[in-house]
Scaffold this motif. Structure first.
Motif, short mmCIF file in Angstrom:
data_model
loop_
_atom_site.label_atom_id
_atom_site.label_comp_id
_atom_site.label_asym_id
_atom_site.label_seq_id
_atom_site.Cartn_x
_atom_site.Cartn_y
_atom_site.Cartn_z
N TYR A 47 45.07 89.26 -76.06
CA TYR A 47 46.53 89.47 -76.16
C TYR A 47 47.32 88.42 -75.38
O TYR A 47 48.50 88.19 -75.65
CB TYR A 47 46.86 90.88 -75.65
N LEU A 48 46.65 87.77 -74.43
CA LEU A 48 47.34 86.86 -73.49
C LEU A 48 48.26 85.84 -74.16
O LEU A 48 49.41 85.67 -73.73
CB LEU A 48 46.30 86.15 -72.61
N PRO A 49 47.83 85.14 -75.23
CA PRO A 49 48.73 84.14 -75.84
C PRO A 49 49.99 84.76 -76.47
O PRO A 49 50.98 84.06 -76.71
CB PRO A 49 47.86 83.49 -76.93
N TYR A 50 49.95 86.07 -76.77
CA TYR A 50 51.06 86.71 -77.49
C TYR A 50 51.89 87.61 -76.58
O TYR A 50 52.90 88.16 -76.99
CB TYR A 50 50.50 87.55 -78.65
N ARG A 51 51.42 87.77 -75.35
CA ARG A 51 52.12 88.64 -74.41
C ARG A 51 53.45 88.00 -74.00
O ARG A 51 53.49 86.80 -73.69
CB ARG A 51 51.26 88.86 -73.17
N PRO A 52 54.56 88.76 -73.99
CA PRO A 52 55.84 88.21 -73.52
C PRO A 52 55.68 87.72 -72.07
O PRO A 52 55.15 88.44 -71.22
CB PRO A 52 56.79 89.41 -73.59
N LYS A 53 56.09 86.49 -71.83
CA LYS A 53 55.86 85.89 -70.51
C LYS A 53 57.15 85.77 -69.71
O LYS A 53 58.24 85.65 -70.27
CB LYS A 53 55.24 84.51 -70.67
N LYS A 54 56.98 85.79 -68.39
CA LYS A 54 58.10 85.44 -67.52
C LYS A 54 58.30 83.93 -67.67
O LYS A 54 57.48 83.24 -68.26
CB LYS A 54 57.75 85.77 -66.06
N ARG A 55 59.35 83.40 -67.07
CA ARG A 55 59.59 81.95 -67.18
C ARG A 55 58.52 81.20 -66.41
O ARG A 55 58.39 81.32 -65.21
CB ARG A 55 60.98 81.59 -66.65
N THR A 56 57.70 80.46 -67.17
CA THR A 56 56.64 79.65 -66.55
C THR A 56 56.99 78.18 -66.74
O THR A 56 57.97 77.85 -67.44
CB THR A 56 55.29 79.94 -67.23
N THR A 62 57.00 77.64 -70.46
CA THR A 62 58.16 78.15 -71.21
C THR A 62 59.39 77.27 -70.96
O THR A 62 60.20 77.05 -71.86
CB THR A 62 58.48 79.61 -70.85
N ILE A 63 59.52 76.76 -69.73
CA ILE A 63 60.64 75.85 -69.42
C ILE A 63 60.51 74.57 -70.25
O ILE A 63 61.49 74.05 -70.80
CB ILE A 63 60.68 75.54 -67.90
N ALA A 64 59.26 74.06 -70.36
CA ALA A 64 59.03 72.85 -71.17
C ALA A 64 59.35 73.10 -72.65
O ALA A 64 59.90 72.24 -73.33
CB ALA A 64 57.57 72.41 -71.01
N LYS A 65 59.02 74.31 -73.12
CA LYS A 65 59.33 74.66 -74.52
C LYS A 65 60.85 74.71 -74.73
O LYS A 65 61.36 74.29 -75.78
CB LYS A 65 58.71 76.01 -74.89
N GLU A 66 61.55 75.24 -73.72
CA GLU A 66 63.02 75.30 -73.81
C GLU A 66 63.62 73.90 -73.91
O GLU A 66 64.69 73.70 -74.48
CB GLU A 66 63.60 76.02 -72.58
N LYS A 67 62.90 72.92 -73.36
CA LYS A 67 63.37 71.53 -73.41
C LYS A 67 62.97 70.84 -74.72
O LYS A 67 63.18 69.64 -74.89
CB LYS A 67 62.81 70.75 -72.22
N GLY A 68 62.34 71.62 -75.61
CA GLY A 68 61.97 71.07 -76.92
C GLY A 68 60.72 70.22 -76.92
O GLY A 68 60.54 69.37 -77.81
N ASP A 108 52.13 70.76 -69.28
CA ASP A 108 52.27 72.17 -68.85
C ASP A 108 52.03 73.13 -70.01
O ASP A 108 51.40 74.19 -69.84
CB ASP A 108 53.66 72.41 -68.26
N ILE A 109 52.55 72.76 -71.19
CA ILE A 109 52.36 73.60 -72.38
C ILE A 109 50.88 73.67 -72.74
O ILE A 109 50.33 74.74 -73.02
CB ILE A 109 53.20 73.08 -73.57
#
Length: 715
Positions: A103-112, A115-121, A164-165
């Motif tokens: 389940y780990l890859p699909y679990r809702p995550k805190k900001r890691t 996730t910050i790198a993904k937010e940066k596209g 990081d991703i």
């Protein structure tokens, strides 16, 4: 998935599928384990209470596992990411850890960082790097992602975010985690070291300690955990990082693009060190702790069983002696029914040392109440009290013995609400003395009043999962109480509440009914007790005993549902119920020529028929009679009297993973190391001895200063 659970349980417990199905049905109908074990043997194939409890525990785990699988499948499906292959893997997972890994890859995550790198596209860049396209420039590709507004000011920033991703993706891979967990368990070592090498503590043997993860004993895990908790030790798992990184590189690097190779290799290293290793170490240490706790709880349970099932010393007036120094020794005279006749405080120990006055008081009590046994607690000032008691025995005209009683938990009981209700006019010392006296008269009836964790036959009990420990020990007490049964007209509420189907409220209501209406004369009267309905009656009736009541079968463990069959059997063999009351019935096994035919005629199973015959021949027999009786003493030994080679008789007080503690009558229990218990190889001391056993031991060595006695059972 229920059929999977049944098959799993049948394989784990090595029993038939039909036995599992029947037991699950009985549990789901609300029947208790003691009731199923005693009165539903035909249905379960005579599974004992230990197997039934293990089945119940595993059933709960497997059902929770099933529920979690369904939750995870639904959660992934809601994200639109569930594949048939993933669903199959989740359904086939054997543990909660395996399910959570998937389940780990699909679990809702805190900001890691990922996730910050993904937010940066930067996720497309991570995908590009991971494809490792030959002859393509990662640096050139990374330039496309420079965006000052998103704080990606250089190609290095872009690549760092992509890395990081990738690190998180590698960490989230269930197959990688599973491999690394297994590799670490099989090849890792537990290392512990001192936070301060100069500090004195009981953990000094762990100041420079290492042992293979897969071999370390449970008691060492619990000791190390406590040392870490008390800030004496630093603990970690050490494993070959190079081997694990080599495995991860092999699984993730294709060696087709040098730039990508380097970035992915860095991501692998970061993923393992920052994300995977700490989680795996936490998982393995949790697993080791859980296994150690389960083993310790099992040992505790077996010790507790032996302690509770010690035979009562009936028919004697007992003097309970709670030793102390400054505040004096509290005494309580208890008659053969457990009623307190007298209490007094004497001061034979320091600083008062009023020995002669104390002896005179005790000798008067012996003569006045015809005391034949002194039960002395083994706590502070026990040694000094014992010296005085031996002198009293020598001077007494009546025959008196004394016995050393483990007083663990007496102070807990004496300060409890229950003790206050039982003895409202006594102080804690008087209550404690009464408890010490009653412990020898009926250990089970007295010890049920104390939290099992405080009875003193466990190891590291305060460091364990308290909920699991409490449930297990309460189960042990419940099994013991129901195995023995209780006298419905004398049992306390604290004893009654352990009877199958009886809650605390109903136990109090039974006592209240007894006080208001007098003694019970038949089991059916239980149905008049407030809140005790037909369902509770079915569960409890067979464990309640009434001596001298309307029906002689009420004094036996024959269940009311089998009374008609029991009466028909007696009639068939030429007996009456009155013969049962007069204990005149023997030889029934020989008189029944065909058990199957007789059982069919009576409308019961063969197993039930055998149980009825056993009970009719020995009505109200106490299973504790077969246990070793306590050692009664008339003289005292001191530690200084002990010499190597001396052979003594002692009582096993506690069994732990590495040996047993034996009371040899010198106040300080001696240790028999596991290697000195028997000539044959044993995995655990419980394979050879139990709490309460009377054993012959030989003194190996005595250290008076450190109060250590080494014993051997190899005579």
């Amino acid at each position: 998935m229920t059929s999977n659970i049944i098959t799993t349980l049948a394989n784990e417990l090595n029993v038939k599928v039909w036995q599992i199905e029947a037991t699950i049905r009985l549990i789901d109908e609300g029947n208790t384990i003691p009731f199923i074990a005693r009165y539903r043997k035909e249905a379960t194939g005579s599974l004992n209470d230990e197997t039934l409890r293990l089945l119940d525990e595993r059933l709960t785990y497997l059902r929770n596992l099933d529920d979690r699988k369904n939750q995870v499948i639904t959660a992934i499906e809601d994200q639109g990411k569930l594949t048939d292959e993933l669903k199959k893997k989740i359904e086939e997972a054997a543990t909660l850890v395996a399910v959570e890994d998937l389940y780990l890859p699909y679990r809702p995550k805190k900001r890691t960082r990922a996730t910050i790198a993904k937010e940066k596209g930067l996720e497309p860049l991570a995908d590009y790097i991971f494809t490792q396209v030959k002859d393509c420039s990662v640096l050139t590709e990374a330039e496309k992602y420079i965006d000052i507004d998103k704080e990606v000011v250089s190609t290095q920033d872009a690549i760092a975010g992509a890395r990081d991703i990738l690190a998180e993706r590698i960490s989230d891979n269930a197959a990688f985690r599973s491999y690394i967990r297994t590799f670490t368990y099989n090849n890792g070592k537990i290392l512990s070291s001192a936070k301060d090498k100069e500090a004195e503590s009981v953990y000094e043997m762990y100041y420079e300690f290492e042992e293979a993860v897969k071999k370390i004993a449970g008691h060492r895990i619990l000791a190390i955990n406590r040392g870490e908790k008390e800030k004496f030790l630093s603990v970690k798992i050490d494993v070959s990082e190079d081997d694990i990184l080599s495995y991860l590189v092999q699984k993730n690097v294709k060696h087709t693009n040098a730039e990508a190779d380097e970035i992915i290799s860095e991501a692998v290293k970061d993923s393992y060190k920052r994300l995977i290793a700490p989680a795996i170490e936490r998982d393995i240490r949790n697993e080791l702790t859980e296994t150690a706790e389960d083993s310790a709880i099992k040992v505790f349970g077996r010790n507790l069983t032996q302690l509770l099932m010690q035979p009562p010393i009936a028919g004697q007036v007992v003097l309970g002696w709670d030793p102390a120094f400054r505040t004096g020794c509290k005494l309580a005279v208890v008659d053969s029914t457990g009623k307190v006749l007298d209490t007094v405080v004497i001061y034979p120990t320091a600083p008062q040392n009023k020995v002669e006055e104390a002896k005179k008081i005790v000798l008067n009590l012996i003569n006045k109440y015809d005391i034949s046994l002194i039960s002395v607690g083994n706590g502070t000032a026990s040694r000094e009290s014992e010296m005085v008691i031996v002198d009293i025995i020598k001077e007494s005209k009546k025959k008196v013995s004394y016995v050393i009683v483990n007083e663990a938990g007496a102070s807990v009981y004496s300060a409890s609400k229950l003790a206050t209700e039982e003895f409202p006019n006594f102080d804690v010392g008087q209550r404690s003395a009464a408890s010490i006296a009653r412990r020898i008269q009926d250990p089970l009836a007295e010890l049920v009043k104390i939290d099992p964790k405080s009875i003193g036959v466990g190891q590291y009990q305060h460091d364990m999962n308290q909920k699991k420990l409490t449930e297990a020990l309460n189960g042990v007490v419940e099994d013991c109480v129901n195995r023995v049964g209780v006298d419905l007209n004398t049992a306390s509420a604290s004893l009654l509440e352990y009877i199958s189907g009886i809650s605390k409220t109903i136990a109090k209501n039974i006592v209240k009914y007894r006080e208001e209406n007098g003694k019970f004369t038949n089991r059916k009267q239980l149905l008049k007790v407030e809140k005790l309905g037909p369902k509770a009656f079915l569960q409890c009736a067979g464990f309640m005993r009434i001596t001298g009541g309307d029906n002689p079968l009420d004094a036996t463990s024959v269940h009311p549902e089998s009374y008609d069959a029991a009466v028909s059997l007696l009639k068939k063999l030429g007996f009456k119920l009155e013969d049962l009351a007069n204990s005149k019935i023997t030889g029934l096994n020989l008189m029944v020529k065909d058990f199957k035919k007789t059982a069919d005629e009576l409308g019961i199973g063969e197993i039930t028929l055998h149980d009825i015959i056993t009970e009719i021949e020995k009505p109200g027999r106490d299973p504790r009679e077969e246990m070793p009786k306590p050692i009664l003493r008339t003289d005292v030994l001191e530690m200084s009297d002990l010499t190597p080679g001396m052979i003594l008789k002692g009582t096993v007080r506690n069994v732990i993973d590495f040996g047993v503690f034996v009371d040899i009558g010198v106040h300080q229990d001696g240790l028999v190391h596991i290697s000195q218990i028997t000539e044959r190889f044993i995995k655990h001391p419980l394979d050879a001895v139990s709490v309460g056993d009377i054993v012959d031991v030989k003194v190996m060595s005595v250290d008076v200063a450190k109060k250590r006695i080494q014993l051997t059972m190899k005579l």
